[in-house]
Design a protein around this motif. Structure first.
Motif, PDB file in Angstrom:
ATOM      1  N   ARG A 135       0.828  -1.206   0.000  1.00  0.00           N
ATOM      2  CA  ARG A 135       0.000   0.000   0.000  1.00  0.00           C
ATOM      3  C   ARG A 135       0.863   1.257   0.000  1.00  0.00           C
ATOM      4  N   LEU A 136       1.954   1.242   0.761  1.00  0.00           N
ATOM      5  CA  LEU A 136       2.854   2.383   0.794  1.00  0.00           C
ATOM      6  C   LEU A 136       3.476   2.600  -0.578  1.00  0.00           C
ATOM      7  N   THR A 137       3.873   1.485  -1.231  1.00  0.00           N
ATOM      8  CA  THR A 137       4.469   1.593  -2.564  1.00  0.00           C
ATOM      9  C   THR A 137       3.494   2.222  -3.545  1.00  0.00           C
ATOM     10  N   ARG A 138       2.230   1.812  -3.471  1.00  0.00           N
ATOM     11  CA  ARG A 138       1.224   2.371  -4.373  1.00  0.00           C
ATOM     12  C   ARG A 138       1.053   3.873  -4.132  1.00  0.00           C
ATOM     13  N   HIS A 139       1.049   4.263  -2.854  1.00  0.00           N
ATOM     14  CA  HIS A 139       0.889   5.686  -2.521  1.00  0.00           C
ATOM     15  C   HIS A 139       2.070   6.503  -3.059  1.00  0.00           C
ATOM     16  N   VAL A 140       3.271   5.972  -2.915  1.00  0.00           N
ATOM     17  CA  VAL A 140       4.460   6.661  -3.428  1.00  0.00           C
ATOM     18  C   VAL A 140       4.378   6.777  -4.945  1.00  0.00           C
ATOM     19  N   GLU A 141       3.930   5.723  -5.605  1.00  0.00           N
ATOM     20  CA  GLU A 141       3.799   5.761  -7.065  1.00  0.00           C
ATOM     21  C   GLU A 141       2.781   6.818  -7.496  1.00  0.00           C
ATOM     22  N   GLU A 142       1.671   6.933  -6.753  1.00  0.00           N
ATOM     23  CA  GLU A 142       0.666   7.946  -7.077  1.00  0.00           C
ATOM     24  C   GLU A 142       1.261   9.343  -6.975  1.00  0.00           C
ATOM     25  N   LEU A 143       2.010   9.587  -5.888  1.00  0.00           N
ATOM     26  CA  LEU A 143       2.615  10.899  -5.686  1.00  0.00           C
ATOM     27  C   LEU A 143       3.612  11.228  -6.792  1.00  0.00           C
ATOM     28  N   HIS A 144       4.290  10.206  -7.277  1.00  0.00           N
ATOM     29  CA  HIS A 144       5.351  10.426  -8.270  1.00  0.00           C
ATOM     30  C   HIS A 144       4.789  10.573  -9.681  1.00  0.00           C
ATOM     31  N   PHE A 145       3.819   9.745 -10.032  1.00  0.00           N
ATOM     32  CA  PHE A 145       3.407   9.661 -11.430  1.00  0.00           C
ATOM     33  C   PHE A 145       2.119  10.422 -11.755  1.00  0.00           C
ATOM     34  N   LEU A 146       1.276  10.713 -10.770  1.00  0.00           N
ATOM     35  CA  LEU A 146      -0.008  11.354 -11.040  1.00  0.00           C
ATOM     36  C   LEU A 146       0.010  12.814 -10.608  1.00  0.00           C
ATOM     37  N   ASP A 147      -0.707  13.667 -11.348  1.00  0.00           N
ATOM     38  CA  ASP A 147      -0.871  15.039 -10.890  1.00  0.00           C
ATOM     39  C   ASP A 147      -1.920  15.064  -9.783  1.00  0.00           C
ATOM     40  N   LEU A 148      -2.174  16.241  -9.231  1.00  0.00           N
ATOM     41  CA  LEU A 148      -3.069  16.328  -8.080  1.00  0.00           C
ATOM     42  C   LEU A 148      -4.476  15.851  -8.414  1.00  0.00           C
ATOM     43  N   ALA A 149      -4.980  16.228  -9.602  1.00  0.00           N
ATOM     44  CA  ALA A 149      -6.315  15.793 -10.001  1.00  0.00           C
ATOM     45  C   ALA A 149      -6.384  14.272 -10.109  1.00  0.00           C
ATOM     46  N   GLY A 150      -5.341  13.664 -10.655  1.00  0.00           N
ATOM     47  CA  GLY A 150      -5.302  12.210 -10.768  1.00  0.00           C
ATOM     48  C   GLY A 150      -5.252  11.537  -9.410  1.00  0.00           C
ATOM     49  N   ARG A 151      -4.479  12.096  -8.485  1.00  0.00           N
ATOM     50  CA  ARG A 151      -4.390  11.518  -7.144  1.00  0.00           C
ATOM     51  C   ARG A 151      -5.722  11.640  -6.408  1.00  0.00           C
ATOM     52  N   LEU A 152      -6.404  12.775  -6.623  1.00  0.00           N
ATOM     53  CA  LEU A 152      -7.713  12.933  -5.994  1.00  0.00           C
ATOM     54  C   LEU A 152      -8.697  11.904  -6.534  1.00  0.00           C
ATOM     55  N   ALA A 153      -8.706  11.729  -7.866  1.00  0.00           N
ATOM     56  CA  ALA A 153      -9.608  10.753  -8.477  1.00  0.00           C
ATOM     57  C   ALA A 153      -9.311   9.343  -7.971  1.00  0.00           C
ATOM     58  N   MET A 154      -8.036   8.977  -7.883  1.00  0.00           N
ATOM     59  CA  MET A 154      -7.660   7.652  -7.385  1.00  0.00           C
ATOM     60  C   MET A 154      -8.107   7.453  -5.948  1.00  0.00           C
ATOM     61  N   ARG A 155      -7.924   8.495  -5.116  1.00  0.00           N
ATOM     62  CA  ARG A 155      -8.287   8.344  -3.712  1.00  0.00           C
ATOM     63  C   ARG A 155      -9.803   8.245  -3.535  1.00  0.00           C
ATOM     64  N   LEU A 156     -10.570   9.063  -4.257  1.00  0.00           N
ATOM     65  CA  LEU A 156     -12.031   8.986  -4.156  1.00  0.00           C
ATOM     66  C   LEU A 156     -12.541   7.635  -4.656  1.00  0.00           C
ATOM     67  N   THR A 157     -11.951   7.150  -5.751  1.00  0.00           N
ATOM     68  CA  THR A 157     -12.347   5.831  -6.269  1.00  0.00           C
ATOM     69  C   THR A 157     -12.022   4.740  -5.259  1.00  0.00           C
ATOM     70  N   GLY A 158     -10.834   4.835  -4.640  1.00  0.00           N
ATOM     71  CA  GLY A 158     -10.449   3.842  -3.644  1.00  0.00           C
ATOM     72  C   GLY A 158     -11.366   3.854  -2.438  1.00  0.00           C
ATOM     73  N   LEU A 159     -11.749   5.018  -1.983  1.00  0.00           N
ATOM     74  CA  LEU A 159     -12.663   5.120  -0.839  1.00  0.00           C
ATOM     75  C   LEU A 159     -14.028   4.538  -1.180  1.00  0.00           C
ATOM     76  N   ALA A 160     -14.473   4.779  -2.408  1.00  0.00           N
ATOM     77  CA  ALA A 160     -15.757   4.221  -2.831  1.00  0.00           C
ATOM     78  C   ALA A 160     -15.704   2.695  -2.886  1.00  0.00           C
ATOM     79  N   ARG A 161     -14.609   2.144  -3.383  1.00  0.00           N
ATOM     80  CA  ARG A 161     -14.475   0.688  -3.448  1.00  0.00           C
ATOM     81  C   ARG A 161     -14.412   0.065  -2.060  1.00  0.00           C
ATOM     82  N   GLU A 162     -13.722   0.765  -1.146  1.00  0.00           N
ATOM     83  CA  GLU A 162     -13.658   0.253   0.226  1.00  0.00           C
ATOM     84  C   GLU A 162     -15.036   0.268   0.877  1.00  0.00           C
ATOM     85  N   ALA A 163     -15.843   1.279   0.565  1.00  0.00           N
ATOM     86  CA  ALA A 163     -17.169   1.378   1.171  1.00  0.00           C
ATOM     87  C   ALA A 163     -18.124   0.336   0.613  1.00  0.00           C
ATOM     88  N   ASP A 164     -18.010   0.033  -0.689  1.00  0.00           N
ATOM     89  CA  ASP A 164     -18.928  -0.935  -1.303  1.00  0.00           C
ATOM     90  C   ASP A 164     -18.204  -1.635  -2.450  1.00  0.00           C
TER      91      ASP A 164
END
Length: 211
Positions: free
Chosen positions: A1-30
């Motif tokens: 999980r830490l590796t994935r977070h580091v990869e997001e910070l390195h390869f995605l812009d802020l909008a992409g990181r926000l989209a990934m995090r919101l999608t991840g939270l939605a998947r965790e919820a349902d």
């Protein structure tokens, strides 16, 4: 999980990181959801900013874009322009505005620090301007000016004249106060000094400007 977070910070812009995090939270919820997911939202915008390595203001801007169906482009533009007001008392040299005053004493920066900063600015040929709003701030401005060669205590200024003063500045340096944010909105190079508050929550958001 830490590796994935580091990869997001390195390869995605802020909008992409926000989209990934919101999608991840939605998947965790349902995890079985195939359509929209409604989240019980326990997070503040500051929390979300900390998750994706951004600022609250940037996250607010992106969320507004998602809610209203547009993609924010370029740097933030507050649409504020200062009126050209004559300030005959200003020195002819370039100047920096030292925004030393704030309504919360916990946010104040120690006076010796201002003096050291002001002397350093003076050594670079930059005059220091010290505005104030009440009697206590006026006293502080006079004390600081007495220890900073070439510093000028501004006369009592209304908001229009303060905006004009800031707009013409070479730079503004201020504690966590509204005038520091106004300077940023006017696209003046700003240094924010955060003593008792978190810059990630209330930091200035302005384009990078070199002068």
């Amino acid at each position: 999980r830490l590796t994935r977070h580091v990869e997001e910070l390195h390869f995605l812009d802020l909008a992409g990181r926000l989209a990934m995090r919101l999608t991840g939270l939605a998947r965790e919820a349902d995890p079985e959801a195939r359509t929209d997911v409604r989240l019980d939202w326990p997070y503040t915008q500051s929390d979300l900013a900390a998750m994706i390595g951004g600022t609250r203001q940037s996250v607010n801007r992106l969320l507004a874009g998602l809610a209203l169906g547009y993609e924010p482009q370029g740097e933030a533009d507050y649409g504020i322009r200062a009126a050209q007001v004559p300030l005959d008392w200003l020195p002819a040299q370039r100047y920096a505005v030292l925004l030393h005053a704030t309504s919360d004493a916990a946010k104040l920066w120690a006076e010796p620090n201002w003096v050291e900063l002001g002397r350093s600015m003076g050594g670079r040929g930059v005059r220091c301007i010290l505005p104030w709003g009440n009697a206590h701030e006026h006293d502080r401005a006079r004390r600081l000016a007495g220890s900073i060669e070439g510093a000028v205590v501004a006369p009592k200024l209304d908001l229009q004249r303060l905006a004009s003063l800031l707009a013409g500045a070479w730079a503004a340096i201020g504690v966590d106060t509204g005038l520091t944010h106004l300077a940023a909105a006017l696209k003046v190079p700003v240094v924010g000094i955060y003593v008792a508050t978190r810059p990630g929550a209330t930091g200035v958001l302005a384009p990078e400007i070199g002068r």
